[in-house]
Design an enzyme around this catalytic site. Structure first.
Site, PDB file in Angstrom:
ATOM      1  N   CYS A 161      -6.161  -3.166  -5.198  1.00  0.00           N
ATOM      2  CA  CYS A 161      -6.443  -2.554  -6.494  1.00  0.00           C
ATOM      3  C   CYS A 161      -5.109  -2.106  -7.083  1.00  0.00           C
ATOM      4  O   CYS A 161      -4.077  -2.721  -6.811  1.00  0.00           O
ATOM      5  CB  CYS A 161      -7.435  -1.400  -6.354  1.00  0.00           C
ATOM      6  SG  CYS A 161      -6.859  -0.031  -5.328  1.00  0.00           S
TER       7      CYS A 161
ATOM      8  N   CYS B 211      -7.162   9.839 -12.456  1.00  0.00           N
ATOM      9  CA  CYS B 211      -7.297   9.440 -13.859  1.00  0.00           C
ATOM     10  C   CYS B 211      -6.769   8.035 -14.109  1.00  0.00           C
ATOM     11  O   CYS B 211      -7.273   7.323 -14.976  1.00  0.00           O
ATOM     12  CB  CYS B 211      -6.565  10.442 -14.750  1.00  0.00           C
ATOM     13  SG  CYS B 211      -7.428  12.016 -14.912  1.00  0.00           S
TER      14      CYS B 211
END
Length: 396
Positions: free
Chosen positions: A354, A197
């Site tokens: 990332c 998420c």
């Protein structure tokens, strides 16, 4: 599946309890006896986040006598978009303490047990001991398998939920009467193939729907009311406002769980643990650098002693929140569409990063498949960089 009540009734309700739970007492399927069962119930919730928040609030309001909360995290500002049990006043506090504070305000008749630990194979048996029912409100595959295995060993049911973007799922698992999580997902996905998420996002109101549905199943299991979700999996698509349901049965020949694997929430280790006898999970071939190594390489590049292309594959808004100096932004979508692949010099080394590592690993594999041999990614992503190198930035 219709099941007998999970919990025996407690002694008579007090006058205060009769007043508080009056709307339950006039519901024939619950009534005073069902309320006494709720009062006597011990329900453990693993995770006080998006799913755990509404589940804990509604179970506390319903009068579950003892609620346990397992979580080793603290409340962050980014949690408040969906984790409604927490608030501005508890930022930086342990999530267990924040949740306990809110529950005490909502229903002081409920006893809360805080477990400020990360659930592992080493402590799961101890933590689950003595609970009637477990709710899985976690957000990673390793812990989900661990909860399912620990509940199977303990002989207790557990209610599971999962959310991502606009989609949600939930069910009830109980090895003694039906399927478990391993029957739904026999083998975990490959590392990096499914975003969490934090990376893919989630509609803030979606956990309210799924967490509340989990609380409904808990009440039904405790009181014996209605038909539980055991043997069924419900999925919800918020974009179309549609629910679907699929049947689920125990997988033929699946061996029973006999011990807890030391997975510690790591998908790669879970995959190895789930492999059939004689079958090995494919070894990873993902070149990487640590945050300290990247810091040294950046210093060398600054001095003209090294040359490489540092690429941030996150979204633009994420780069505004936290960044590694000297990185250029090329979101992962460009790699997946192929549009960005032609923009790289095959003769120049590429270092990708990332937020936590899964998206950069995906970009690495795509770049290597396109013929770029000298490419690596940052272990742990920006979060590792902030923790190990640049503590002045704030994690997001």
């Amino acid at each position: 599946m219709d099941l007998p009540p999970l919990v025996a009734p407690a002694p008579e309700l007090t006058d205060a309890e009769l007043r508080r739970y009056a709307r339950h007492l006039c519901v024939p399927e619950i009534g005073e006896e069902g309320q006494r069962r709720l009062k006597n119930a011990r329900v453990l919730c693993v995770g006080a986040g998006g799913l755990g928040s509404p589940a804990l609030l509604y179970l506390a309001a319903a009068g579950v006598g003892t609620l346990g909360i397992v979580d080793d995290d603290t409340v962050d500002e980014s949690n408040l978009q969906r984790q409604v049990i927490h608030g501005q006043a508890t930022l930086g506090s342990p999530k267990t303490a924040s949740a306990a504070r809110r529950i005490a305000d909502l229903n002081p008749l409920v006893r809360v047990v805080e477990v400020r630990e990360r659930l592992t194979s080493g402590n799961a048996e101890r933590i689950l001991a003595g609970w009637d029912l477990v709710l899985d409100g976690t957000d990673n595959f390793g812990t989900r398998y661990l909860i399912s295995d620990a509940c199977e060993l303990a002989g207790v049911p557990h209610v599971w939920g999962s959310i991502l973007r606009f989609d949600g799922q939930y069910s009830v698992f109980w090895a003694a009467h039906g399927p478990t999580y391993r029957d739904l997902y026999p083998v975990p996905p490959a590392p990096g193939s499914v975003p969490n998420c934090a990376e893919a996002g989630v509609l803030g109101v979606l956990p309210g729907l799924l967490g509340t549905a989990m609380a409904v199943e808990a009440v039904k299991l405790v009181t014996g009311a209605g038909t539980t979700m055991l043997g069924r999996v419900s999925t919800y698509d918020a974009l179309s406002a549609r629910w679907w349901e699929i049947p689920l049965a125990p997988a033929p020949g699946r061996p029973p769980v006999t011990l807890l694997r030391d997975v510690d929430g790591d998908i790669g280790e879970v995959a190895a643990a789930c492999a059939a006898p004689g079958e090995q999970a494919a070894p990873g071939d993902v070149p990487s650098v640590t945050a300290a190594e990247l810091a040294a390489l950046l210093a060398e590049r600054e001095r003209g002693e090294a040359d490489f292309d540092l690429v941030d594959v996150r979204e633009p808004y994420e780069a505004r929140l936290a960044a590694i100096p000297g990185a250029r932004l090329v979101p992962l979508a460009g790699f997946e569409s192929g549009e960005a692949l032609a923009r790289f010099d095959p003769s120049r080394r590429v270092l990708l990063h990332c937020k936590a590592g899964s998206r950069s690993e995906r970009a690495l594999r795509l770049l290597r498949a396109a013929g770029h041999a000298d490419v690596a990614h940052l272990e742990g992503g920006v979060l590792a960089w902030i923790e190990q190198v640049d503590q002045g930035q704030r994690p997001y």
